[in-house]
Design a protein around this motif. Structure first.
Motif, PDB file in Angstrom:
ATOM      1  N   ASN A  81       0.824  -1.215   0.000  1.00 60.25           N
ATOM      2  CA  ASN A  81       0.000   0.000   0.000  1.00 60.25           C
ATOM      3  C   ASN A  81       0.859   1.267   0.000  1.00 60.25           C
ATOM      4  OD1 ASN A  81      -2.621  -0.934  -0.141  1.00 60.25           O
ATOM      5  ND2 ASN A  81      -2.839  -1.193   2.066  1.00 60.25           N
ATOM      6  N   ILE A  82       1.980   1.235   0.711  1.00 59.37           N
ATOM      7  CA  ILE A  82       2.860   2.404   0.775  1.00 59.37           C
ATOM      8  C   ILE A  82       3.496   2.661  -0.584  1.00 59.37           C
ATOM      9  CG2 ILE A  82       4.888   3.394   1.885  1.00 59.37           C
ATOM     10  CD1 ILE A  82       2.287   3.167   3.615  1.00 59.37           C
ATOM     11  N   LYS A  83       3.841   1.605  -1.283  1.00 57.67           N
ATOM     12  CA  LYS A  83       4.369   1.765  -2.645  1.00 57.67           C
ATOM     13  C   LYS A  83       3.316   2.395  -3.549  1.00 57.67           C
ATOM     14  CE  LYS A  83       7.401  -2.265  -2.257  1.00 57.67           C
ATOM     15  NZ  LYS A  83       7.685  -3.630  -2.742  1.00 57.67           N
ATOM     16  N   LEU A  84       2.050   2.005  -3.371  1.00 59.98           N
ATOM     17  CA  LEU A  84       0.970   2.611  -4.152  1.00 59.98           C
ATOM     18  C   LEU A  84       0.878   4.118  -3.899  1.00 59.98           C
ATOM     19  CD1 LEU A  84      -2.179   0.253  -4.005  1.00 59.98           C
ATOM     20  CD2 LEU A  84      -0.743   0.779  -5.974  1.00 59.98           C
ATOM     21  N   VAL A  85       0.968   4.498  -2.635  1.00 62.68           N
ATOM     22  CA  VAL A  85       0.862   5.916  -2.276  1.00 62.68           C
ATOM     23  C   VAL A  85       2.021   6.701  -2.889  1.00 62.68           C
ATOM     24  CG1 VAL A  85       0.853   7.577  -0.366  1.00 62.68           C
ATOM     25  CG2 VAL A  85      -0.363   5.396  -0.137  1.00 62.68           C
ATOM     26  N   TYR A  86       3.230   6.174  -2.743  1.00 59.50           N
ATOM     27  CA  TYR A  86       4.397   6.893  -3.257  1.00 59.50           C
ATOM     28  C   TYR A  86       4.366   6.984  -4.779  1.00 59.50           C
ATOM     29  CZ  TYR A  86       9.167   8.426  -4.011  1.00 59.50           C
ATOM     30  OH  TYR A  86      10.276   9.138  -4.416  1.00 59.50           O
TER      31      TYR A  86
ATOM     32  N   ASN B  16       1.746   6.963  -6.639  1.00 60.76           N
ATOM     33  CA  ASN B  16       0.695   7.916  -6.985  1.00 60.76           C
ATOM     34  C   ASN B  16       1.209   9.346  -6.871  1.00 60.76           C
ATOM     35  OD1 ASN B  16      -1.732   9.753  -5.882  1.00 60.76           O
ATOM     36  ND2 ASN B  16      -2.569   8.218  -7.282  1.00 60.76           N
ATOM     37  N   TYR B  17       1.993   9.607  -5.821  1.00 64.95           N
ATOM     38  CA  TYR B  17       2.605  10.925  -5.640  1.00 64.95           C
ATOM     39  C   TYR B  17       3.517  11.267  -6.831  1.00 64.95           C
ATOM     40  CZ  TYR B  17       6.480  13.924  -4.229  1.00 64.95           C
ATOM     41  OH  TYR B  17       7.465  14.875  -4.201  1.00 64.95           O
ATOM     42  N   LEU B  18       4.349  10.295  -7.229  1.00 62.20           N
ATOM     43  CA  LEU B  18       5.250  10.529  -8.367  1.00 62.20           C
ATOM     44  C   LEU B  18       4.462  10.801  -9.643  1.00 62.20           C
ATOM     45  CD1 LEU B  18       8.027   7.830  -7.867  1.00 62.20           C
ATOM     46  CD2 LEU B  18       8.121  10.263  -7.288  1.00 62.20           C
ATOM     47  N   LYS B  19       3.408  10.046  -9.829  1.00 64.41           N
ATOM     48  CA  LYS B  19       2.562  10.221 -11.022  1.00 64.41           C
ATOM     49  C   LYS B  19       1.947  11.614 -11.046  1.00 64.41           C
ATOM     50  CE  LYS B  19      -1.471   8.174 -13.326  1.00 64.41           C
ATOM     51  NZ  LYS B  19      -2.503   7.110 -13.237  1.00 64.41           N
ATOM     52  N   ASN B  20       1.508  12.078  -9.881  1.00 70.51           N
ATOM     53  CA  ASN B  20       0.925  13.428  -9.792  1.00 70.51           C
ATOM     54  C   ASN B  20       1.951  14.495 -10.102  1.00 70.51           C
ATOM     55  OD1 ASN B  20      -1.994  13.989  -8.423  1.00 70.51           O
ATOM     56  ND2 ASN B  20      -1.286  11.924  -7.949  1.00 70.51           N
ATOM     57  N   GLN B  21       3.221  14.231  -9.735  1.00 69.63           N
ATOM     58  CA  GLN B  21       4.276  15.198  -9.988  1.00 69.63           C
ATOM     59  C   GLN B  21       4.537  15.374 -11.476  1.00 69.63           C
ATOM     60  OE1 GLN B  21       4.103  16.491  -6.837  1.00 69.63           O
ATOM     61  NE2 GLN B  21       6.226  17.019  -7.238  1.00 69.63           N
ATOM     62  N   LEU B  22       4.287  14.321 -12.232  1.00 69.01           N
ATOM     63  CA  LEU B  22       4.558  14.350 -13.675  1.00 69.01           C
ATOM     64  C   LEU B  22       3.426  14.967 -14.470  1.00 69.01           C
ATOM     65  CD1 LEU B  22       6.163  10.792 -14.067  1.00 69.01           C
ATOM     66  CD2 LEU B  22       7.350  13.009 -14.018  1.00 69.01           C
TER      67      LEU B  22
END
Length: 202
Positions: A188-193, A195-201
């Motif tokens: 789940n933590i990998k999913l959150v991180y 998702n954060y990276l995806k939002n940054q792009l």
């Protein structure tokens, strides 16, 4: 699509027959859900797709079996764009916790971050993602539904792990340190991180 974890192994509810992972695909209406859970727990399956003709109805059925517990958490950045991590149960994690009576989910997420990390000046920026996992607590079947938010803090003081919650370390990590931490964390933590990276792009 809903992705629910059992011991870090995914149950993916989907309406698509075209799937990325090499997991078996079953029809939701034809399976014994508890049997799927057992196979995941005993390593017979490493993941599974459940095809749903009505995904919201299928999700409702699962939530009727597994009583939801709502929690809030944060991916917290400092001024150097480092990410705040906690260490608990021999794994790196992100701060999170259950909502209390009368709280809004955003309030709960900020409170838990501040309590677990001994940090101040936490500002919520935006919602990131929901994560889900199934577990047994006191003989009851539970679904933990965590709302994750992107947060920021300019706090310069000492971080203090909430030891009464089993947290033994808390620190900000840079990109290289995060890569190492993600080798010893939860799915789940990998999913959150990610998702954060995806939002940054975007």
């Amino acid at each position: 699509m809903y992705k629910v974890f059992v011991n870090d192994k995914p149950i993916i509810l989907t309406t698509s027959l075209n799937n990325d992972e090499d997991y078996p695909l079953y029809l939701f209406k034809n399976i014994a859900f508890e049997e799927v859970i057992h196979k995941l727990k005993t390593d017979v399956l490493v993941g599974v797709y459940l095809y749903c003709t009505n995904i919201e109805e299928s999700w409702k059925e699962i939530r009727e079996i597994y009583e939801p517990i709502v929690a809030g958490g944060g991916l917290v950045l400092n001024e150097s764009k480092e990410v705040l991590f906690i260490f608990r149960g021999e794994k790196w994690d992100l701060p999170k916790g259950r909502i209390e009576e009368g709280e809004e989910i955003e309030e709960a997420a900020i409170r838990e971050v501040e309590e677990e990390c001994g940090i101040e000046d936490v500002v919520l920026k935006k919602f990131l993602i929901n994560t889900y996992h199934l577990f047994i607590q006191g003989g009851k079947k539970r679904l933990k539904e965590t709302y994750w938010f992107l947060m920021h803090s300019g706090y310069k003081g000492e971080l203090k792990p909430q030891t009464e919650e089993g947290i033994t370390d808390v620190c900000f990590k840079n990109e290289k340190e995060i890569e190492k931490a993600l080798l010893n964390t939860y799915a789940n933590i990998k999913l959150v991180y990610n998702n954060y990276l995806k939002n940054q792009l975007q």
